[in-house]
Design an enzyme around this catalytic site. Structure first.
Site, short mmCIF file in Angstrom:
data_model
loop_
_atom_site.label_atom_id
_atom_site.label_comp_id
_atom_site.label_asym_id
_atom_site.label_seq_id
_atom_site.Cartn_x
_atom_site.Cartn_y
_atom_site.Cartn_z
N GLY A 218 0.82 -1.20 0.00
CA GLY A 218 0.00 0.00 0.00
C GLY A 218 0.85 1.25 0.00
O GLY A 218 2.08 1.19 0.15
N GLY A 220 2.09 5.29 1.12
CA GLY A 220 2.23 6.16 2.28
C GLY A 220 3.11 5.61 3.38
O GLY A 220 3.73 4.55 3.27
N GLY A 290 9.67 3.24 -0.14
CA GLY A 290 9.93 4.60 0.32
C GLY A 290 10.33 4.67 1.78
O GLY A 290 10.79 5.71 2.25
N TYR A 291 10.17 3.54 2.49
CA TYR A 291 10.47 3.47 3.93
C TYR A 291 11.24 2.18 4.20
O TYR A 291 11.14 1.21 3.45
CB TYR A 291 9.18 3.51 4.76
N ASP A 333 5.32 -11.12 -5.74
CA ASP A 333 4.49 -11.48 -6.89
C ASP A 333 5.03 -10.94 -8.20
O ASP A 333 4.54 -11.30 -9.28
CB ASP A 333 3.07 -10.96 -6.69
#
EC number: 6.3.5.5
Length: 363
Positions: A218, A220, A290-291, A333
């Protein structure tokens, strides 16, 4: 051809030609080095509120395939490419990228030196950007004034549960911005899938009598989600097998006491070498990162590291010491990218089989 501009919040501006929608948009700019699979990338909800810069020179040259979407409604804010090929149809009767972007009101710019932009981001880090008609002071003022939402998961995840039925293991997928590739791999293994909203409680999930639980990828930052999500993970990991990917991996780490930090430059591509520690095997992975989990913060009484990135040493996989719970930062995947690590889904299936063989006893 209409001229448009990509402007960055540090004052940089890049002129190019328009394709797709002519909307004016703002988002975080990221560069993706994947050589193919632009359709899967653009339709991946991980790119919610982001402008995607493709370093692969030619984009649009294979049309779009109805079987390759990672979501029905893409939420990227823009597409930047070096060369754009407007292939409307081929023998598979695929639609063109231009038409697809217009349908979903996503602007694009081509005839831009995308690799120079990639080097710029590598040097100065990720930042906000806008796609505009005129690169004047007003456009930059608007860019600087725009505040990007931190509620990405709530905006892209399903609001209600839905089934993807089969006759195998009963798997509950918690949707934080689910990509279809995860469902495809579970379906290949005949899993009877129920997808539930991101904020579902542990009681709601366990009432579905799952054999296993998947924490999806996901968009964020994981620390923008409420503590109730971490409590849900702590509640379920001790009762049924758990498999986290991407954002799900980061949430699994937070739920078990580790810290997650934002990377100065995000990793997006399908050529990242990963080492599996226990076997010393090296494989390539698809990443939209991103993290990263801070390795110094990991409580080794609870978790141990299973995979590391050979480029920058970041933690790429974790496993719980007491429960059948695993997570990986990358996308096993593929979709798009290498499927070297698709066997992790088989490991998850094996966890569920062991639980079933023990007559459903809780771990």
């Amino acid at each position: 051809m209409t001229q448009r501009y990509l402007i960055l919040e540090d004052g940089s501006a890049y002129a190019g030609k328009a394709f797709g929608s002519l909307a004016t948009t703002t988002g975080e700019i990221v560069a993706n080095s994947t050589m193919n699979g632009y359709q899967e990338i653009i339709s991946n909800q991980i790119y919610h509120n982001q402008i995607i810069v493709f370093t692969q020179p030619s984009i649009g040259n294979t049309g779009l395939d109805q079987n390759a979407y990672e979501s029905i409604l893409p939420s990227a804010k823009g597409v930047i490419v070096r060369e754009y090929e407007n292939l409307a149809t081929d023998h598979f009767k695929r639609i063109s990228l231009d038409r697809y972007l217009k349908q979903h009101k996503i602007p694009g710019i081509y005839d831009v030196d995308t690799r120079q932009i990639r080097h710029h981001l590598q040097q100065f880090g990720n930042m906000k950007a806008s796609i505009v008609d005129v690169a004047d002071d007003h456009a930059f003022d608007q860019l600087h004034a725009t505040v990007l939402t931190n509620q990405q998961v709530a905006q892209v995840a399903t609001p209600k549960p839905y089934p993807n039925p089969d006759d195998g293991d009963n798997v509950v997928v918690v949707d934080f911005g689910l990509k279809s590739g995860i469902l495809r791999e579970l379906s290949k293994r005949n899993c009877n899938i129920t997808v539930v909203p991101w904020d579902s409680s542990s009681e709601t999930i366990l009432d579905l009598d799952p054999d296993g639980i998947v924490l999806s990828t996901g968009p964020g930052a994981p620390f923008n989600l409420p503590d109730s999500i971490l409590q849900m993970i702590r509640d379920v990991q001790s009762q049924v097998p758990l498999f986290g990917m991407g954002l799900g991996h980061e949430l699994f780490a937070l739920a078990n006491g580790a810290k997650v930090v934002k990377m100065r430059v995000e990793h997006h591509g399908s050529n990242h070498p990963i080492r599996e520690i226990i076997t010393n095997e090296i494989f390539f992975s698809a990443q939209e990162q991103g993290y990263a989990v801070d390795p110094k913060s990991i409580d080794h009484a609870k978790l141990f590291i299973t995979h590391v990135d050979l480029v920058n040493g970041t933690v790429q996989g974790l496993r719980h010491r007491d429960y059948p719970a695993i997570s990986v930062q990358f996308s096993p995947d593929g979709a798009p990218g290498p499927k070297d690590s698709v066997g992790l889904f088989d490991d998850f299936i094996e966890f569920m089989a062991r639980r079933r063989d023990s007559n459903g006893d809780r771990y």
